[in-house]
Scaffold this motif. Structure first.
Motif, PDB file in Angstrom:
ATOM      1  N   ASP A 195       0.910   8.134   4.916  1.00 18.75           N
ATOM      2  CA  ASP A 195       1.121   8.606   3.552  1.00 18.75           C
ATOM      3  C   ASP A 195       2.609   8.825   3.261  1.00 18.75           C
ATOM      4  O   ASP A 195       3.474   8.632   4.130  1.00 18.75           O
ATOM      5  CB  ASP A 195       0.319   9.882   3.276  1.00 18.75           C
ATOM      6  N   ASP A 255       0.413   3.099  -4.036  1.00 22.19           N
ATOM      7  CA  ASP A 255      -0.706   2.228  -3.682  1.00 22.19           C
ATOM      8  C   ASP A 255      -1.493   1.727  -4.883  1.00 22.19           C
ATOM      9  O   ASP A 255      -2.403   0.910  -4.735  1.00 22.19           O
ATOM     10  CB  ASP A 255      -1.652   2.935  -2.698  1.00 22.19           C
ATOM     11  N   ASP A 307       4.718   0.219   4.778  1.00 22.29           N
ATOM     12  CA  ASP A 307       5.408  -0.778   3.962  1.00 22.29           C
ATOM     13  C   ASP A 307       6.699  -0.200   3.385  1.00 22.29           C
ATOM     14  O   ASP A 307       7.737  -0.869   3.340  1.00 22.29           O
ATOM     15  CB  ASP A 307       4.472  -1.205   2.824  1.00 22.29           C
ATOM     16  N   MET A 320      -0.908   8.026  -0.304  1.00 16.88           N
ATOM     17  CA  MET A 320      -1.116   6.597  -0.055  1.00 16.88           C
ATOM     18  C   MET A 320      -1.961   6.441   1.210  1.00 16.88           C
ATOM     19  O   MET A 320      -1.964   7.314   2.070  1.00 16.88           O
ATOM     20  CB  MET A 320       0.233   5.879   0.103  1.00 16.88           C
ATOM     21  N   PRO A 321      -2.680   5.339   1.326  1.00 15.85           N
ATOM     22  CA  PRO A 321      -3.541   5.130   2.496  1.00 15.85           C
ATOM     23  C   PRO A 321      -2.724   4.913   3.762  1.00 15.85           C
ATOM     24  O   PRO A 321      -1.554   4.539   3.709  1.00 15.85           O
ATOM     25  CB  PRO A 321      -4.331   3.872   2.129  1.00 15.85           C
ATOM     26  N   GLY A 322      -3.374   5.142   4.908  1.00 15.48           N
ATOM     27  CA  GLY A 322      -2.691   4.941   6.181  1.00 15.48           C
ATOM     28  C   GLY A 322      -1.592   5.972   6.355  1.00 15.48           C
ATOM     29  O   GLY A 322      -1.823   7.173   6.301  1.00 15.48           O
ATOM     30  N   THR A 375       3.095  -0.780  -0.805  1.00 15.40           N
ATOM     31  CA  THR A 375       1.738  -0.338  -1.116  1.00 15.40           C
ATOM     32  C   THR A 375       1.260   0.810  -0.237  1.00 15.40           C
ATOM     33  O   THR A 375       0.209   1.382  -0.484  1.00 15.40           O
ATOM     34  CB  THR A 375       0.751  -1.509  -0.977  1.00 15.40           C
ATOM     35  N   ASP A 376       2.016   1.120   0.813  1.00 11.83           N
ATOM     36  CA  ASP A 376       1.674   2.254   1.670  1.00 11.83           C
ATOM     37  C   ASP A 376       2.930   2.742   2.373  1.00 11.83           C
ATOM     38  O   ASP A 376       4.020   2.173   2.208  1.00 11.83           O
ATOM     39  CB  ASP A 376       0.584   1.892   2.687  1.00 11.83           C
TER      40      ASP A 376
END
Length: 213
Positions: free
Chosen positions: A61, A9, A38, A57-59, A34-35
């Motif tokens: 992981d 990310d 993705d 990572m956000p959301g 990026t997450d």
């Protein structure tokens, strides 16, 4: 060419990895995620050989993404590349079939060697990550485990093959023996080294230098 997907990310990390890996003659960066969501989507569509996966990572992981990749049957080899040093994070990644586990302070040249090794079917873990998967008696000391001396020459050959990710059938074929014989060797290896399963055996071989990264 080894097709690599970068999942992280942080834009600076992605750019740094893309720039460095881009100068390697045998590596092509085919995408950036990026997450976790993705990462799974791009891994399915781009079909990379290796996914460099951050855990934090956000959301969704990296840990959840790793499980989803396996659930969907994505064939890419996953090399975890993370700054998170908690030992408890290693076993779930291994159970989700991570082929390697490295930390972001890894030497760049060592990272390239790791990508190549993982692509070739090896398992490759930072020593600290390997220790987190081994019983204290097997992973607690420096240097080679003296218990390896108890293995026969053939058992050591089988242990190396396990560390290379080979199945019993593949090992039997390579060593020109029966699959039943290999099963016996595997059982003896686990008993002599005090290990629970093939994953621990593979990590033990890596930790003790029987397989080069």
């Amino acid at each position: 060419m080894i097709r690599v997907l970068i999942a992280d990310d942080h834009p600076v990390v992605r750019q740094g990895l893309r720039t460095f890996l881009g100068v390697q003659e045998d590596i092509e960066v085919v995408g950036e995620a990026t997450d976790g969501t993705d990462a799974v989507t791009l891994a399915e569509s781009l079909e990379p050989d290796v996914v460099l996966l951050d855990l934090n990572m956000p959301g969704v992981d990296g840990q959840a993404a790793l499980g989803e990749l396996r659930a969907r049957g994505v064939g890419a080899r996953v090399l975890v590349l993370t700054s998170m040093s908690e030992r408890a994070l290693v076993p779930p990644a291994v159970r989700a079939s991570a082929a390697g586990y490295l930390y972001k302070d890894v030497d760049p040249d060592a990272l390239v060697r790791a990508i190549r090794a993982v692509n070739d079917g090896h398992v490759l873990f930072a020593p600290e990550a390997a220790d987190a998967m081994l019983p204290p008696a097997a992973g607690g000391g420096a240097g080679r485990d003296p218990g390896l001396a108890a293995l026969t020459e053939r058992e050591r050959e089988v242990l190396v093959q396990i560390a290379l990710g080979r199945s019993n059938r593949e090992i039997a074929r390579a060593l020109v023996v029966s699959e039943k014989t290999i099963k016996t060797h595997v059982s003896n290896i686990l008993m002599k080294l005090g290990l629970a399963d093939r994953t621990q055996a593979a990590l033990h071989a890596v930790r003790n230098g029987l397989v080069e990264g």
